[in-house]
Design an enzyme around this catalytic site. Structure first.
Site, short mmCIF file in Angstrom:
data_model
loop_
_atom_site.label_atom_id
_atom_site.label_comp_id
_atom_site.label_asym_id
_atom_site.label_seq_id
_atom_site.Cartn_x
_atom_site.Cartn_y
_atom_site.Cartn_z
N GLY A 1 16.61 50.56 18.56
CA GLY A 1 15.22 50.96 18.64
C GLY A 1 14.87 51.50 20.01
N CYS A 2 13.77 52.21 20.07
CA CYS A 2 13.39 52.88 21.32
C CYS A 2 13.06 51.86 22.41
CB CYS A 2 12.23 53.83 21.07
SG CYS A 2 10.84 53.12 20.18
#
EC number: 1.2.1.38
Lengths: 329, 329, 329, 329
Positions: free
Chosen positions: A133-134
């Site tokens: 995920g970012c």
């Protein structure tokens, strides 16, 4: 969309086929995504057998809860997958349901998937890559040297992360309505963001004594970019030189992580690139180290890291298709 | 919301009752509008008879197509109404349906309603005031001296109007999604904006020879404010002094319109106030006059003008409750 | 900066030397431009003889009033120059001084320079290219089919152009101070923008009957991008089909101009690319055509067009180094 | 400017005189501040004797290093002063010079000045009020219940504070250039912000065991508003209920501080008002309390609190002139 743009200009990629599991017949990409008005590509209905027959690997950019279902035939067939969703990043069904509030993939599928934090674990030889995920990417890269070199009190990690609105996707919502988001800061999902468990798993793979982190997310009025501001108390005896050296050693040979010492990066430095830039300031008055880690959430935090994993998986040059330039001013 | 804020601090207003035609029982305002977390007011279900019994007048801030229905009993009873919707601004059923794509009020209701461009037509003695649209207000005030003093070629009026996102209301949509609206300009409804017919009616009331105007609207990445940039060819013999004099004469005695000569106002000058600021530059090379007319779309373009009409209707001081200050910096 | 980024990835460019006429000894680029923290290039002092000896051509990205002086030895030597400043775009000394308020280049230098509106006049075989201004590019490309196909009344051209702040350069100023520019629209230089005379010269080269245009510029709260909204009355008998056909014919074979019919482009469609996207709506009620022409002011409006001219000058593929993708979302 | 607007509508204020120490003769306010184009007030040259003769008190809104000089005659005369600068907020000359890098006021002047955190220490009977800094106000109000009720480990306080650009004043600078600030986050003055020492002094007045805080400041792309995000480990045995109760008790009777429990306020809730809104979430997994404290930096963080101190000083109603409404949407 950004992934498709990257792949179109990737020197090792000849053909790209696009599929949508909601289609029953071909539709023009230009119709589905107005920004691609000039692109005559057709998006095809989703049929796993044909996809495996016609392609050498597949990227999933589907929603949480969807990929866990769609990915089954590929896992069964050992067909290479890079999965941008969060569905196979964890390794426990209950944990997944607790954070994602959706039915999970099987424990077996989850534990076999490779968590592709590409600057630390190569995807070479892997069949199924769960692309991080970012927020997790910015936070893990900012924390890695501190954990791996055992420099901080593990009980004191606090992450104050800020993200632009593109992280929330393309569907309009109240919090990303311009009238609401502009001129505003909004804290959301306090202690409940679904990237927390994947951060924990990775930290624990580095040091199993990490028990918990304080992780807060704030929506900021920009389109692209994440800044993860990380705080921790250093262990007794640790000083600024040791911290500096740990970051230098960790990142001197990484293509996409720039350690900048005490020069604290701003977000625009990395927007448009696959870079993570990190600045670190140690405060001897509070014995606290602060790391400022910035990425473009759509590149290093999603499509860029996916291509980096793709390069590793197929033994291409790691920077292939990722020689991007900052989007300044 | 802005109207409620204005009325709460209006010196002549003692009690405010809020009603919602979608409610069946009382509900706390603080629950319906999170921004009013500290307000203990209850919003009541909508019942015309009780409303007329308990109040001296009513403001409608309902959607197009709704007010035309809701307003009937008040019109029948001759009860004072100030209507912020567009439903009774026109005077022809077909014309309404053509621009609004909804069933219209009756022709009789429409023709009896008073179009409340408050700086030009007093609402004193009126029963039903159709409060003008935001674009219409900025544009009409910018054009009035040119039309009323017969200074321009009526065939050459071009309006390039720009609005912030609050004009689109509080419901999220694709064009006002932060990711789409930020860093962007978007032209919308070319030649089709529903404020065009009310502008035409008012212009024609000043000079029945006006046949058409070119009117374009662009969505800009700000929350509040409208700039209406107006162009027209001047008539042979007209010069900058005559234009200047026409604006001076028209606006020297108006409380809420500031004519600034060649100092072209920016939007922030008026945000937070009920003012319309106007700057005008005549270009002798092209024989073209350009007027720059700015308002706060939620005040002068909506709630502020509604209070101004309210003051006229009840013979209060025109500036009562409207002594607002610019929201700078 | 953007030019340097484009040239670094241009397939036909081997070496780039950077010079600064204010330096007396080499200085690291990373020190002069913090965004290039990772670039070890040295910027060299400016010495025309050495520059001509070491390079095959030179780009000037200097300020108005500076290039006219610095360019002399190259003109004398017939050395290839692409000049991004406005100094040699006009052809009359008085006219230059009137609009730029600085001493001009010689009339001879000006008249010999090639005005490089690259989609219309090839730079092949030219020695000195005056690269067009950003507003001029968006406006001329939007107007070209109307003028060249003789579709409009030349006396009625009105341009309402909007630009982001990057067009104002990197030096802070009052109007581009965030506190002033954010949430605001500011009209500036009414009828006095220095791009007006170069637009006039080019329009007159297409039709010598064009006498004047009304041209206004508004500063908008975005970083990159220009929208030029163009209005004109059509000639008697001209209809929407003819207009549509003129744009189709003019742009069907141009690599960087996309005519989109009645789909009006927004700015973000082109930011990050060398494209000019144009949408056109004809209003039969007012006999007015409206063209919406958008570009990235730093690419098509500056460095991108400069590279396009470079490709023409050296007979490279026109799109070489310019296969850029939109920066969405 | 905001202070002047507040005072103009303050019911207890009859006359306001404006002075500028850089003037030698009267100048129109409308000329000095274009936003006050309609105000005919004259700004007068600065002459302490005349000021004391003509007024009952004085506000200083001068720069750091200036007020310490200008304030001397008022202090000597015991004339009432409310000082918005930071010059007399500390009580030690060396400390002042260390954080402000300017010559300080005398130790005597500093120690006699009253630090006017108006919700906690009344200015009634005080002669010289040093009005708190914007970051200090948001941070101290967010921390007060935790310190005063002895709920947290004093060694673990971390403040991640974010501010809009209006806090940096009206003079353009590189970091507040729109092109640089827009779409960006910029950390600045790490561990060096000049509000740190005044926060420390006040915290120590509540609990002398506070030794240090980690305090970071980030510039965000909004005009008005501060969010101070505060983290601390709770003491053993402390739980969420105790924390909640402490905030309830502390703020239930304060006019301008709204404790919202676990509803985390966003910035726009308070912009336009003198309110400080605070939400608090306790995380039992990390034993960490997070407080989210938001203010309008120009009101509660400057002019609004100054008026609140003014009301206390002269025994006016505390909310006099401060019944402001949020500036939504």
């Amino acid at each position: 969309m950004v992934l498709y743009q990257l792949l179109r200009q990737h020197p090792e990629v000849d053909d790209i086929n696009l599929y949508d599991h909601k289609l029953t017949e071909n539709e023009k990409l230009s119709k589905m995504v107005p920004a691609f008005y000039a692109d005559s590509t057709e998006v095809q209905p989703y049929t796993p057998d044909a996809i495996m027959a016609d392609n050498q690997m597949v990227f999933f950019a589907t929603s949480a809860g969807v990929t866990s279902q769609l990915s089954r035939p590929y896992i069964a067939a050992g067909f290479p997958v890079i999965d941008l969703s969060g569905d196979l990043r964890l390794n426990d069904e209950d944990e997944y349901q607790r954070w994602y509030h959706k039915p999970s993939a099987s424990r077996q599928a989850m534990t076999q998937a490779h968590y592709g934090l590409a600057d630390f674990e190569s995807a070479a030889g892997k069949k199924y890559v769960a692309n991080p995920g970012c927020y997790a990417t910015a936070t893990l890269l900012g924390l890695a040297p501190l954990i791996q070199h055992d420099l901080i009190d593990l009980d004191t990690i606090i992450v104050d992360a800020k993200s632009g609105t593109s992280g929330a996707g393309k569907n309009p919502a109240q919090s990303t309505h311009f009238t609401q988001a502009n001129d505003n800061l909004q804290i959301y999902k306090p202690n409940q963001h679904q990237h927390i468990p994947e951060i924990m798993l990775e930290l624990q793979s580095w040091n199993h004594n990490v028990k918990a982190i304080q992780f807060m997310t704030t929506l900021i009025p920009i389109t692209r970019g994440i800044m993860s501001t990380i705080y921790a108390k250093v262990k007794p005896g640790v000083d600024g030189d040791q911290i500096n050296q740990a970051y230098e050693e960790t990142y001197s040979d990484k293509s996409f992580v720039n350690y900048m010492g005490e020069h604290l990066p701003d977000i625009k430095q990395v927007v448009g690139t696959n870079n993570c830039n990190i600045g670190v300031v140690y405060n001897p008055v509070t014995n606290t180290v602060m790391a400022d880690s910035v990425i473009d959430n759509l590149l290093k935090g999603a499509a860029g890291q996916a291509v980096q994993n793709f390069n590793q998986m197929f033994n291409y040059k790691e920077t292939s298709g990722l020689e991007l330039q900052t989007f300044l001013p």
